[in-house]
Design a protein around this motif. Structure first.
Motif, PDB file in Angstrom:
ATOM      1  N   PHE A  17       0.825  -1.211   0.000  1.00  8.68           N
ATOM      2  CA  PHE A  17       0.000   0.000   0.000  1.00  8.68           C
ATOM      3  C   PHE A  17       0.865   1.271   0.000  1.00  8.68           C
ATOM      4  CE2 PHE A  17      -2.603  -3.332   1.775  1.00  8.68           C
ATOM      5  CZ  PHE A  17      -3.848  -3.109   1.217  1.00  8.68           C
ATOM      6  N   SER A  18       2.188   1.110  -0.004  1.00  2.00           N
ATOM      7  CA  SER A  18       3.096   2.257   0.184  1.00  2.00           C
ATOM      8  C   SER A  18       2.695   3.044   1.424  1.00  2.00           C
ATOM      9  CB  SER A  18       3.094   3.190  -1.026  1.00  2.00           C
ATOM     10  OG  SER A  18       3.417   2.473  -2.180  1.00  2.00           O
ATOM     11  N   ALA A  19       2.268   2.326   2.448  1.00  2.00           N
ATOM     12  CA  ALA A  19       1.851   2.976   3.692  1.00  2.00           C
ATOM     13  C   ALA A  19       2.963   2.861   4.737  1.00  2.00           C
ATOM     14  CB  ALA A  19       0.570   2.325   4.209  1.00  2.00           C
ATOM     15  N   GLU A  69      -6.154  -7.654  -1.314  1.00  2.00           N
ATOM     16  CA  GLU A  69      -5.654  -7.095  -2.559  1.00  2.00           C
ATOM     17  C   GLU A  69      -5.786  -5.580  -2.470  1.00  2.00           C
ATOM     18  OE1 GLU A  69      -6.596  -7.887  -7.149  1.00  2.00           O
ATOM     19  OE2 GLU A  69      -7.365  -9.430  -5.809  1.00  2.00           O
ATOM     20  N   THR A  70      -4.744  -4.869  -2.869  1.00  2.00           N
ATOM     21  CA  THR A  70      -4.777  -3.406  -2.751  1.00  2.00           C
ATOM     22  C   THR A  70      -5.783  -2.804  -3.726  1.00  2.00           C
ATOM     23  OG1 THR A  70      -3.029  -3.187  -4.388  1.00  2.00           O
ATOM     24  CG2 THR A  70      -2.338  -3.236  -2.099  1.00  2.00           C
ATOM     25  N   ASN A  71      -6.322  -1.657  -3.324  1.00  2.00           N
ATOM     26  CA  ASN A  71      -7.128  -0.817  -4.234  1.00  2.00           C
ATOM     27  C   ASN A  71      -8.483  -1.385  -4.620  1.00  2.00           C
ATOM     28  OD1 ASN A  71      -5.549   1.458  -4.521  1.00  2.00           O
ATOM     29  ND2 ASN A  71      -4.191   0.412  -5.947  1.00  2.00           N
ATOM     30  N   ARG A  72      -8.918  -2.491  -3.987  1.00  2.00           N
ATOM     31  CA  ARG A  72     -10.216  -3.044  -4.387  1.00  2.00           C
ATOM     32  C   ARG A  72     -11.347  -2.092  -4.037  1.00  2.00           C
ATOM     33  NH1 ARG A  72      -8.941  -5.099  -8.565  1.00  2.00           N
ATOM     34  NH2 ARG A  72      -6.812  -4.622  -7.963  1.00  2.00           N
ATOM     35  N   ALA A 119     -13.756  -0.352  -6.782  1.00  2.00           N
ATOM     36  CA  ALA A 119     -15.204  -0.585  -6.692  1.00  2.00           C
ATOM     37  C   ALA A 119     -15.940   0.757  -6.674  1.00  2.00           C
ATOM     38  CB  ALA A 119     -15.525  -1.397  -5.442  1.00  2.00           C
ATOM     39  N   ARG A 120     -15.424   1.694  -5.898  1.00  2.00           N
ATOM     40  CA  ARG A 120     -16.073   3.010  -5.814  1.00  2.00           C
ATOM     41  C   ARG A 120     -15.987   3.750  -7.143  1.00  2.00           C
ATOM     42  NH1 ARG A 120     -13.627   7.903  -3.511  1.00  2.00           N
ATOM     43  NH2 ARG A 120     -15.254   9.462  -3.086  1.00  2.00           N
TER      44      ARG A 120
END
Lengths: 318, 318
Positions: B121-123, B203-206, B210-211
């Protein structure tokens, strides 16, 4: 007992009803989904965030503190960390682990204390988590906003020649704790010390004001006055000299010292958990603060009237 | 044992060294002051925040999970809550209570797992708290950003006629847990189920995808498929009908069911902690998602092929 009301436990009502109790006491429209979505921040602000954990029988005891006091303490110590950056606290989250036989009224009391501590800041409880566990553990996360481009108040930003200034009591929490440890019944006139230990209150906006008026470094005394100032001294590569007359134990501390057999200077120098704001500034002393010392070049050293402090131990986590 | 390395405990090294260990594994320039100051958010974004607590022997056990797996699980379950709003996770805080005889290498392993889960997530881990306690308790707070003006994905935003879509495994975590409870040695081919329980990955960005593609409601299955969907159904005033063929227990679930004597449908319908993303949409199925059912008008009801589900219990907190 002549009359005993029926006790209902968290195990009986379950997670969802427990969350409802908290939300009744701490209403917020942001709360209630998988996560809380905050309003778009004001332009030119940066988010600030901190978290602190309170463990039953380590940070509080229910035979010493009411549930309301535990809730107040949880918010105060977290909001103090936000103010200590020069920021304005705006919201909190509560993650709570509690034994299933916990009385619902204890939960309600904690939530009520949280709400009470949030209100002066116009802040809201916007989310959380609740789960079982053997001891009660509260983890509060505090959120805040840092406005404008001026630097935040950092531990490494004290400079030689600055004044050291303080807002709030120093030593009262440790004195209150010493009294609780020694006595079943606390003398009426010393109750403020105990109250200060069980439910420390912080004055709103002290961090914001200190930053606006030119302070550069700030922290709150959570681990002990000398220990917290030494952290500033070490990180900033400076020394700090306190003036004994400015931190001299007051009458209540002296009475508590006499009753407990503890040197009242120990309350002042080693006692933490007051959440007194400690800042350094080259400018005028900010409103609500008083001068307690000077920043000098003795890297990493904290002294009192130029001498090593009589007490310097502090909070030990393990 | 032929060789045993010297154990060092948290009690021996103390709080400050323990924090250093975490910061070595999870480096961040935001960490290390009273609170973390984040960068000014991108224009037109809103902050999103969630917190979740993991209690030793309730949510994880060190004879089942490595410290790394505990760290991964703590981040995954919190970041799933951020994604479930349609937001992008950006940072986390860790409040940790641990017994003083905890091996420093256990702490290091948890921190390493946290970092591993943050990286896709580059977090960053930007702050936290560490204190003693009888059982280990981790409270993670996750922060994220919701971009743009489109509404967040809410529990109350499902509408009749929409598709129900899912991303990720359903039932694997519960099957893994059942295997751990029953066997000392897990058959090699069933290890993925156990891995999924001990260290769920999302999974990242799901949520973001979706939004962006028109989903309106979303959650992650943390308490159990039926229970989590029922929350959407109740909050939205709709019903949900699942297609059995789309959630049919796969080969591994059937094998685990046979070995443990548990109906594999129970893993699918009642098992939580998969952190599968469940969303509803009137538009095309978002990338990475599959259709598993339909939203209808049977307020508050969740059915499978139009019938009451065979299993519907879920996670009980107390």
């Amino acid at each position: 007992m002549a009359h005993q009301s029926k006790r209902t436990t968290l195990g009986e009502i379950g997670e969802h009803a427990a969350i409802r109790v908290i939300r009744e006491e701490c209403p917020s429209r942001n709360n209630g989904d998988d996560a809380a979505v905050l309003n778009q921040p004001a332009p030119n602000t940066r988010p600030v965030v901190a978290t602190d954990m309170l463990v039953e029988d380590r940070h509080f005891r229910f035979d010493w503190s009411t549930p309301e006091q535990v809730g107040i303490k949880a918010i105060s110590q977290n909001f103090a960390d936000i103010e200590a950056m020069g920021a304005r606290p705006t919201a909190a989250l509560l993650a709570l682990s509690a034994p299933k036989d916990t009385d619902v009224e204890v939960l309600r009391g904690i939530a009520r204390g949280i709400q009470q501590a949030l209100e002066p800041f116009s802040a809201q409880l916007i989310g959380g988590d609740i789960t079982g566990g053997e001891k009660m553990v509260l983890a509060v996360t505090a959120l805040g906003q840092l406005g404008g481009n001026r630097k935040e108040l950092r531990l490494d930003a004290a400079r030689p020649g600055q004044k050291v200034v303080a807002n709030g009591r120093i030593g009262w929490s440790a004195a209150g704790l010493a009294l609780l440890r020694k006595f079943e019944e606390i003398p009426e006139d010393l109750r403020p010390l105990v109250e200060h230990h069980c439910a420390p209150r912080i004055e709103t906006n002290r961090g914001v004001i200190a930053r606006a008026t030119g302070a550069t470094a700030m922290t709150d005394n959570s681990d002990g006055l000398i220990q917290d100032l030494r952290l500033i001294a070490e990180r900033s590569g400076v020394g700090i000299d306190l003036k004994s007359h400015a931190i001299f134990p007051d009458e209540l501390l002296c009475r508590a010292g006499k009753l407990t057999g503890i040197d009242p200077w120990e309350f002042v120098l080693s006692g933490g958990e007051d959440h007194t704001f400690l800042a350094t500034t080259s400018k005028e002393t900010p409103t609500g603060f008083r001068d307690i010392g000077r920043v000098n070049k003795n890297t990493g050293l904290v002294t009192v009237d130029g001498l090593p402090p009589r007490h310097e131990a502090g909070w030990v986590s393990f």
